[in-house]
Each structure stands twice: as structure tokens, then as C-alpha cells.
Design a protein around this motif. Structure first.
Motif, short mmCIF file in Angstrom:
data_model
loop_
_atom_site.label_atom_id
_atom_site.label_comp_id
_atom_site.label_asym_id
_atom_site.label_seq_id
_atom_site.Cartn_x
_atom_site.Cartn_y
_atom_site.Cartn_z
N THR A 60 0.83 -1.21 0.00
CA THR A 60 0.00 0.00 0.00
C THR A 60 0.87 1.25 0.00
O THR A 60 0.60 2.21 -0.75
CB THR A 60 -0.94 0.01 1.21
OG1 THR A 60 -1.89 -1.06 1.09
CG2 THR A 60 -1.69 1.33 1.31
N MET A 99 -5.12 -1.06 -0.41
CA MET A 99 -5.69 -0.26 0.67
C MET A 99 -6.96 -0.91 1.20
O MET A 99 -7.19 -0.98 2.41
CB MET A 99 -5.99 1.17 0.18
CG MET A 99 -4.74 2.01 -0.05
SD MET A 99 -5.08 3.54 -0.97
CE MET A 99 -6.19 4.38 0.15
N SER A 100 -7.80 -1.39 0.29
CA SER A 100 -9.02 -2.08 0.69
C SER A 100 -8.70 -3.36 1.45
O SER A 100 -9.30 -3.65 2.50
CB SER A 100 -9.86 -2.40 -0.54
OG SER A 100 -10.94 -3.25 -0.22
N MET A 103 -7.49 -2.59 4.92
CA MET A 103 -8.58 -2.16 5.80
C MET A 103 -9.45 -3.34 6.23
O MET A 103 -9.80 -3.46 7.41
CB MET A 103 -9.45 -1.14 5.08
CG MET A 103 -8.83 0.22 4.87
SD MET A 103 -9.95 1.32 3.95
CE MET A 103 -11.37 1.35 5.05
N ASN A 104 -9.79 -4.20 5.28
CA ASN A 104 -10.85 -5.18 5.51
C ASN A 104 -10.36 -6.53 6.01
O ASN A 104 -11.10 -7.24 6.69
CB ASN A 104 -11.64 -5.40 4.22
CG ASN A 104 -12.30 -4.13 3.72
OD1 ASN A 104 -12.72 -3.30 4.51
ND2 ASN A 104 -12.37 -3.96 2.41
N LEU A 126 -6.23 -4.42 9.20
CA LEU A 126 -7.06 -3.90 10.28
C LEU A 126 -8.24 -4.81 10.60
O LEU A 126 -8.82 -4.71 11.69
CB LEU A 126 -7.58 -2.50 9.91
CG LEU A 126 -6.50 -1.45 9.64
CD1 LEU A 126 -7.15 -0.12 9.26
CD2 LEU A 126 -5.59 -1.28 10.85
N LEU A 128 -11.32 -4.87 9.49
CA LEU A 128 -12.62 -4.21 9.68
C LEU A 128 -13.76 -5.00 9.08
O LEU A 128 -14.90 -4.88 9.53
CB LEU A 128 -12.59 -2.81 9.05
CG LEU A 128 -11.59 -1.81 9.62
CD1 LEU A 128 -11.68 -0.48 8.87
CD2 LEU A 128 -11.81 -1.59 11.11
N GLY A 133 -15.69 -1.58 6.26
CA GLY A 133 -14.76 -0.92 5.36
C GLY A 133 -15.48 -0.14 4.28
O GLY A 133 -15.11 1.01 3.97
N THR A 178 -10.95 2.38 -4.30
CA THR A 178 -10.78 1.60 -3.08
C THR A 178 -12.12 1.02 -2.63
O THR A 178 -12.22 -0.15 -2.25
CB THR A 178 -10.19 2.48 -1.96
OG1 THR A 178 -9.01 3.12 -2.43
CG2 THR A 178 -9.83 1.64 -0.73
N SER A 182 -13.55 -3.07 -2.29
CA SER A 182 -14.29 -3.65 -1.16
C SER A 182 -15.59 -4.27 -1.63
O SER A 182 -15.95 -5.39 -1.20
CB SER A 182 -14.57 -2.57 -0.11
OG SER A 182 -13.39 -2.08 0.47
#
Length: 282
Positions: A60, A99-100, A103-104, A126, A128, A133, A178, A182
Motif C-alpha cells: 500500500t 488499501m481495501s 482495511m478489511n 485492520l 474491519l 470498510g 478503493t 471492497s
């Protein structure tokens, strides 16, 4: 695309300044290149993060820096250059993919193959989840559009000719790509539709948008941005369909081979667009 001139703020001071457009016309070729770029963004992002095992965090950072460099070239150009424009689209798609994922996803066995417990250096994600996300990214995209609206800049990309307008445009592109990743991953992994089913669903939604273009009360600008977001999950599901194992519903072509073929296709389309642009400006 034919170059045209628009009135700028200088006209208010009694003179007219010519400004050459820097963004392409929205045609069928535009959407074909957008889908090719976003599909390549998915396979290339997975290539760096998963196949090469750099991980979501490092990839990322690297791809976001690539986005900054390509964006600087685009913003610094004085007119529309297909290679500059589509390289930024590609870099936002690649960065949006990782990035997605960062995050997810997390380091659980659900997201890592071959019994691996980690992927690259740094945070493993992360975790999420796709719904949270997506909610975060939708909120960010709405903020970008709210700032855009307050600024008074046009949403019509053919009329974006200022640095501030183009900066808002590319901010929306990065967030929407992004978000689209997701959405695509949710359709492929969590909805039960699978890769092919997710791609068919998005294709159907895009067909509805095409039909709505004939409805006068529906703004074409709104349809454009909805389509722009939806082409990203189409690319994400198509990319996963090409690269994922047969047991998971994919074709198992691998990220390396798929990315190489898609890159060749995109470069061919970019070369064709560049030649057309030169002929138009001759």
C-alpha cells in the motif's frame, strides 16, 4: 478527443484565456480502458501483496507513492495525455486494491493461503470486514463530493480544466476505486455469488445505468459516477476470476500471467488513444 477552449476567471478581467482540456471524452473506448485498468489493478495489487508476499502494508505504501508520482505528472501536463491519465487510473486501482485489503482483511486463514500466518512486514491488516470498510469509504467519498460541491467546481469531467477541480476529481477516483475493491471482494468472497456471479451482477447493474441514460430526469453526471464506482468491483471480480484457484471458482491463471496479458492489452489501448490524440491535434 478534440481540444477545446473554455472561459476562465481571466475573462472577468476583460480578456479570455484558452485552457486545453486535460481529461478524456467519455466514450465506449473510455469504459473499455477503465475496466481493463481496474482489472489489471486487482491482479497487479494481488501480485505484489500476495504472490510476492510483500504484504498489504508495504505494498500500500509503495503503490500510494506510485500514485503520487503519476498524479504529479498528470497535474503537471498542459493538456490531455492518454498515457499520463490512464497511468494514474491504473495506480489508483492498484493502490485501491491493497488499501481495501489492508482495511478489511487480517492474518486469519480465511485470507491467507497455504497455511501462512503472516504476509510481509508490518501490520497484517485492520480486519474491519467488508461492510464496515465499505461504510468508511462511502463516508469518505461523500465528504469528497461535499467539498467538491461547496467549492463550486463542475462535476462534468469534460469541463474540468483547473488544478483544484482536477485534484478533487483524482481524490474521488482514489476513494471510489478503493470502495469498488471492497464491493468486489464482498461479492466474490462473502455474498455467495462467487467471482463469475459477482461480475455478472455488476454487469447487469451497468446495463441498467445505460438504459437510464435515456431517462431525461436522471442526471448523466450522477450516472457517470455510479458507473465509475461500479466498474471497479467489475474489475475486482473479473481479476479474481482470472487468478483464483479452480476450487474457489476461478480460472487459476495466476497473478503474473494475468497481469502481463492485461498490461499488454492496456498498453495497446493507451497507444491507440495516444495516436488518435495526435491526429486530432495535428
Amino acid at each position: 478527443m478534440e481540444q477545446s477552449e473554455v472561459l476562465t476567471g481571466a475573462a472577468a478581467r476583460g480578456r479570455v484565456t484558452s485552457v486545453t482540456k486535460k481529461l478524456p471524452e467519455v466514450t465506449l473506448a473510455f469504459w473499455i480502458m477503465k475496466i481493463a485498468a481496474t482489472t489489471l489493478g486487482e491482479t497487479a495489487g494481488d501480485l505484489f501483496a500476495q504472490t510476492l508476499k510483500l504484504g498489504y502494508f508495504l505494498t500500500t505504501i509503495a503503490l500510494f507513492l506510485m500514485f503520487v508520482v503519476t498524479l504529479a505528472a498528470q497535474l503537471g501536463s498542459r493538456r490531455y495525455h492518454p498515457f499520463f491519465y490512464w497511468t494514474v487510473i491504473l495506480s489508483t486501482s492498484m493502490a485501491g486494491t491493497t488499501m481495501s485489503d489492508f482495511m478489511n482483511r487480517d492474518a486469519s486463514a480465511k485470507y491467507l493461503s497455504g497455511g501462512a500466518t503472516s504476509l510481509g512486514w508490518g501490520p497484517q491488516g485492520l480486519g474491519l470486514g467488508y461492510p464496515v470498510g465499505a461504510a468508511v469509504l462511502i463516508s469518505l467519498l461523500l465528504v469528497v463530493f461535499a467539498v467538491w460541491k461547496v467549492s463550486g467546481m463542475t462535476f462534468q469531467i469534460r469541463d474540468i480544466v483547473t488544478f483544484r477541480g482536477e485534484a478533487l476529481f483524482w481524490s474521488a477516483i482514489l476513494v471510489s476505486n478503493t470502495l469498488g475493491t471492497s464491493m468486489g471482494d464482498f461479492l466474490s468472497d462473502s455474498s455467495g455469488l462467487g467471482y463469475a456471479g459477482g461480475a455478472l451482477l455488476v454487469t447487469g447493474l451497468l446495463a441498467v445505468l445505460v438504459a437510464l441514460m435515456k431517462v431525461p430526469v436522471v442526471p448523466n453526471v450522477l450516472l457517470f459516477w455510479i458507473a465509475f464506482v461500479l466498474t471497479r468491483p467489475l474489475g475486482a471480480t473479473a481479476g479474481d476470476f482470472l487468478t483464483k484457484p479452480v476450487a474457489k471458482g476461478g480460472l487459476n491463471l495466476g497473478t503474473v500471467g494475468s497481469s502481463a496479458v492485461l498490461l499488454a492489452v492496456l498498453l495497446g489501448l493507451m497507444t491507440y488513444a495516444q495516436l488518435r490524440e495526435r491526429r486530432a491535434s495535428a
